[in-house]
Design a protein around this motif. Sequence first.
Motif, PDB file in Angstrom:
ATOM      1  N   UNK A 172      13.814 -77.797 -82.171  1.00 40.14           N
ATOM      2  CA  UNK A 172      14.542 -77.261 -83.319  1.00 40.14           C
ATOM      3  C   UNK A 172      16.046 -77.486 -83.241  1.00 40.14           C
ATOM      4  N   UNK A 173      16.640 -77.488 -84.404  1.00 40.05           N
ATOM      5  CA  UNK A 173      18.082 -77.310 -84.541  1.00 40.05           C
ATOM      6  C   UNK A 173      18.292 -75.810 -84.702  1.00 40.05           C
ATOM      7  N   UNK A 184      26.109 -74.536 -95.826  1.00 40.11           N
ATOM      8  CA  UNK A 184      25.957 -75.363 -94.633  1.00 40.11           C
ATOM      9  C   UNK A 184      26.651 -74.674 -93.466  1.00 40.11           C
ATOM     10  N   UNK A 185      26.252 -75.070 -92.263  1.00 40.44           N
ATOM     11  CA  UNK A 185      26.827 -74.482 -91.061  1.00 40.44           C
ATOM     12  C   UNK A 185      26.609 -75.446 -89.906  1.00 40.44           C
ATOM     13  N   UNK A 203      25.305 -80.730 -84.945  1.00 39.31           N
ATOM     14  CA  UNK A 203      25.014 -81.319 -86.247  1.00 39.31           C
ATOM     15  C   UNK A 203      25.424 -80.349 -87.338  1.00 39.31           C
ATOM     16  N   UNK A 204      25.583 -80.867 -88.536  1.00 44.29           N
ATOM     17  CA  UNK A 204      25.794 -80.010 -89.696  1.00 44.29           C
ATOM     18  C   UNK A 204      24.440 -79.778 -90.357  1.00 44.29           C
ATOM     19  N   UNK A 205      24.158 -78.532 -90.687  1.00 43.77           N
ATOM     20  CA  UNK A 205      22.849 -78.171 -91.216  1.00 43.77           C
ATOM     21  C   UNK A 205      22.992 -77.603 -92.623  1.00 43.77           C
ATOM     22  N   UNK A 206      22.204 -78.147 -93.547  1.00 42.49           N
ATOM     23  CA  UNK A 206      22.072 -77.554 -94.870  1.00 42.49           C
ATOM     24  C   UNK A 206      20.583 -77.497 -95.201  1.00 42.49           C
TER      25      UNK A 206
END
Length: 416
Positions: A172-173, A184-185, A203-206
């Motif tokens: 997982x991220x 996003x975060x 990483x950037x997560x959206x």
Amino acid sequence: MKNVVQLSYALILVFMGLEFCSCERLDNDPNKHISDSNPEYIELQEVVEILTLLPISDKQLSEVHAAVSASSGNGYDEEYTMSNLFALPGGGVGDKATRGNEYYGTPMRDLITTLVKDMASESTKTKSDYQGLHVLKTLERLGADAFIRSLTQSDVQIYWPYSEMWDGKQMPIITFDPEDGANSNIGYKLVVDDGGFRQVAEVEVDEEVAKKCAVWVVNRNDDAGYTSLEMLRKEDPDWGEGGGDLIVKPGKSKSNKGKLRSLVLRDFTMKRNYDTWFAGASEFFVKMGSVEDFTASTEAELRLYSPSITDFMIVVKRGTEGVPQPFNAILVSELTDQLTHCAMMITEDDGGTITKWDCQALVRVESKSYGIEISLPFNSRDDIVWRGQLATKWFENNNNVTGHFGDVDLTFEIIE
């Protein structure tokens, strides 16, 4: 994706840098997650720091996936509460038992407990892997045991959106709800190479990333304290084969006057999501105020009747926006011709203090209409999707016809 860096170096830079990113915590009510039984507030960022350091393997992945799948099957969001993580490994909201601790090898709770005690130990406080972590200050203040106790009693959970798409292998991220409305975060993905060397990728997560990759969002639970429709059905003795799909079966009329009819909400369609994807699904409450089995023939008899309120929760997952969800619950079990209007309110839960909407159900006695006062409760921060009076004639004229109520569509049916 940024360049992959070594685990210890990544955590030093990444978590120290969090306080400078656009994930500032904004909250007008800092006490809303604190109760007498849980005086210590646990920051979501601190939990992410811990999860990122855990030696997660396929056993722990299976544990988390089993828990979020069970929660979803029980009518809740795809969530694994910290209370269940420590007390019921692999158990979802609503579960009473699981396969057992040994099924998951070393459960997540044991990994977390071992790591927290190591981080709190005087001999390891200077370990390079832990330098710069926010959670160290909390551990220094509380100690390992108090921290674990506070975490267990908190409303913190792991939310795994789109978990049904997981391939059973992908790591997982790990990210958290910034709680400021952002979409996003920063996320942290554990990368394990063929030689077993573990690294962290920032990483950037959206939400689009969450649809394609396994993403664990550390957020706060909103629905575990309520009983879902699915749990109500499972607790009903008629649940199962031949039990039908209604929560409450029509009974015999107390008055035995005329035909007994019931008002059923067949399905519920959410037209838009009310919260950011970090916060998870939308929890809607459908409340109906009416007078059951009303057959008064005089004003004196009118005083013998009291209003009744039905109140059901339905969790609508983000991926089912615009898709009708079966509701199949009786809102008025004994609907008579003398009940001319019901009061209905639909809210999307956002917490806050308990308040109420004072409204009326209308009945007819000797060709005169009377209003019976009803108070429908809701929370001060709730989004009020729709509220108002609905006539019995409207239900009759729109039987099994989908109607529009703000940002939701509803289909009612009158059954005999």
